[in-house]
Design an enzyme around this catalytic site. Structure first.
Site, PDB file in Angstrom:
ATOM      1  N   ASP A 199      36.282   1.067  -2.341  1.00  0.00           N
ATOM      2  CA  ASP A 199      37.916   1.416  -2.856  1.00  0.00           C
ATOM      3  C   ASP A 199      38.535   0.427  -3.767  1.00  0.00           C
ATOM      4  O   ASP A 199      37.683  -0.898  -3.286  1.00  0.00           O
ATOM      5  CB  ASP A 199      38.752   2.244  -2.496  1.00  0.00           C
ATOM      6  CG  ASP A 199      38.669   1.962  -1.144  1.00  0.00           C
ATOM      7  OD1 ASP A 199      38.747   0.239  -0.881  1.00  0.00           O
ATOM      8  OD2 ASP A 199      39.689   2.461  -0.241  1.00  0.00           O
ATOM      9  N   ASN A 241      46.702  10.931   5.914  1.00  0.00           N
ATOM     10  CA  ASN A 241      46.189  11.871   5.421  1.00  0.00           C
ATOM     11  C   ASN A 241      45.171  11.946   5.400  1.00  0.00           C
ATOM     12  O   ASN A 241      44.869  13.186   4.082  1.00  0.00           O
ATOM     13  CB  ASN A 241      47.223  11.730   3.801  1.00  0.00           C
ATOM     14  CG  ASN A 241      46.353  10.718   2.673  1.00  0.00           C
ATOM     15  OD1 ASN A 241      45.091   9.820   2.936  1.00  0.00           O
ATOM     16  ND2 ASN A 241      46.594  10.296   1.233  1.00  0.00           N
ATOM     17  N   HIS A 287      42.351  10.825   3.739  1.00  0.00           N
ATOM     18  CA  HIS A 287      41.096  10.515   3.244  1.00  0.00           C
ATOM     19  C   HIS A 287      40.655   9.460   3.216  1.00  0.00           C
ATOM     20  O   HIS A 287      40.565   9.427   3.850  1.00  0.00           O
ATOM     21  CB  HIS A 287      42.475   9.520   1.743  1.00  0.00           C
ATOM     22  CG  HIS A 287      42.676   8.467   1.634  1.00  0.00           C
ATOM     23  ND1 HIS A 287      43.834   7.629   1.532  1.00  0.00           N
ATOM     24  CD2 HIS A 287      42.720   7.277   3.094  1.00  0.00           C
ATOM     25  CE1 HIS A 287      43.993   6.459   2.326  1.00  0.00           C
ATOM     26  NE2 HIS A 287      43.655   6.587   3.036  1.00  0.00           N
ATOM     27  N   GLU A 292      41.591  10.843  -2.115  1.00  0.00           N
ATOM     28  CA  GLU A 292      42.775  11.473  -2.188  1.00  0.00           C
ATOM     29  C   GLU A 292      42.957  13.243  -2.142  1.00  0.00           C
ATOM     30  O   GLU A 292      42.158  13.790  -2.272  1.00  0.00           O
ATOM     31  CB  GLU A 292      44.117  11.048  -2.627  1.00  0.00           C
ATOM     32  CG  GLU A 292      44.503  10.040  -2.678  1.00  0.00           C
ATOM     33  CD  GLU A 292      45.271   9.026  -1.976  1.00  0.00           C
ATOM     34  OE1 GLU A 292      44.206   9.278  -0.577  1.00  0.00           O
ATOM     35  OE2 GLU A 292      46.416   8.498  -2.200  1.00  0.00           O
TER      36      GLU A 292
HETATM   37  P1  PGA Z   1      43.918   1.671   8.311  1.00  0.00           P
HETATM   38  O1  PGA Z   1      42.989   2.478   7.170  1.00  0.00           O
HETATM   39  O2  PGA Z   1      42.316   0.953   8.597  1.00  0.00           O
HETATM   40  O3  PGA Z   1      44.248  -0.049   7.530  1.00  0.00           O
HETATM   41  O4  PGA Z   1      44.617   2.356   9.089  1.00  0.00           O
HETATM   42  C1  PGA Z   1      42.840   3.596   6.312  1.00  0.00           C
HETATM   43  C2  PGA Z   1      42.714   3.903   5.236  1.00  0.00           C
HETATM   44  O5  PGA Z   1      43.925   4.397   5.040  1.00  0.00           O
HETATM   45  O6  PGA Z   1      41.973   4.162   5.002  1.00  0.00           O
END
Ligand code: PGA
Length: 231
Positions: free
Chosen positions: A71, A130, A132, A137
């Site tokens: 991404d 959330n 995702h 999303e």
């Molecule tokens: P994080 O992010 O590993 O920093 O918790 C995960 C994400 O938002 O996909």
């Protein structure tokens, strides 16, 4: 929990890093030209550092693997500290000695490049608070394709932790759910009590576009979590 999912619980971040590095190393030993979708975010960083240590020690070789970007934000340049491409290069591509990469610039270019690789062998993923995957999303159905989109308030908030004073870009591009779910192996890394509810929703709740990670149960899924995220 749905059968077919392999769940490995580790007491702490160090155990998670070792276990994830073991899993990823085994994959590249089996298939040296592995194509790997690479998450950034905080969760996988200790595992990537452990892989780098193993590469340095000559224990594993990624020189024939391809790293594929998961991404990116829209409108950031390569020298912008918020570039996820640069984060992936710094944390994974360079330290592992990887020379082949697929950058996510446009949906058509990316889909063609992944097709050229005959798909993804391994998707390394973090879990958004959330639900995702990448920047798929909620709501994201399983056939959501590689696309540009606007980030949700929840992701803007969670991503703000990465960039200090800098604002989180609101536009993004993400590898599609369709490509992620077609990966031959998926590895989901999850740490922290703040991910406990969403991890249970992903593994025990209904499959729903409201929790994009819930569709990972359709894949050959390995979850490595710490005790705080899975109790
Ligand atoms: P994080 O992010 O590993 O920093 O918790 C995960 C994400 O938002 O996909």
């Amino acid at each position: 929990m749905v059968s077919g999912v392999t769940l490995k619980i580790q007491p702490d971040a160090e155990g998670l890093a070792q276990t994830a590095a073991d899993f990823i190393s085994a994959q590249v030993r089996e298939k040296p030209d592995l194509s790997i979708l690479v998450a950034t975010g905080n969760t996988p960083m200790p595992a990537y550092a452990e892989l780098a240590r193993r590469v340095q020690a000559g224990e594993v070789d990624f020189s024939r693997a391809t790293a594929v970007q998961l991404d990116e934000y829209l409108g950031v340049t390569d020298d912008d500290p918020r570039s996820l491409w640069d984060w992936m290069r710094r944390s994974f591509v360079k330290p592992l000695g990887i020379t082949r990469t697929v950058r996510l610039k446009s949906p058509a270019q990316f889909e063609a490049a992944v097709a050229e690789l005959s798909g993804l062998d391994l998707a390394i993923l973090g879990l958004g608070p959330n639900g995702h995957l990448g920047f798929n999303e909620p709501p994201s159905p399983p056939d959501a394709s590689t696309r540009t989109l606007e980030l949700t308030p929840a992701s803007l908030e969670s991503n703000a932790a990465y960039w200090g004073e800098l604002a989180v870009p609101t536009g993004a591009i993400t590898a599609g759910m369709d490509l992620i779910l077609a990966a031959r192996q998926t590895l989901l890394l999850v740490t922290g009590a703040h991910k406990r509810d969403i991890l249970h929703a992903a593994l025990d709740g209904p499959e729903t576009p409201e929790v994009p990670a819930s569709f990972l149960r359709r894949t050959a899924l390995t979850v490595i979590a710490d005790g705080a995220a899975w109790t």
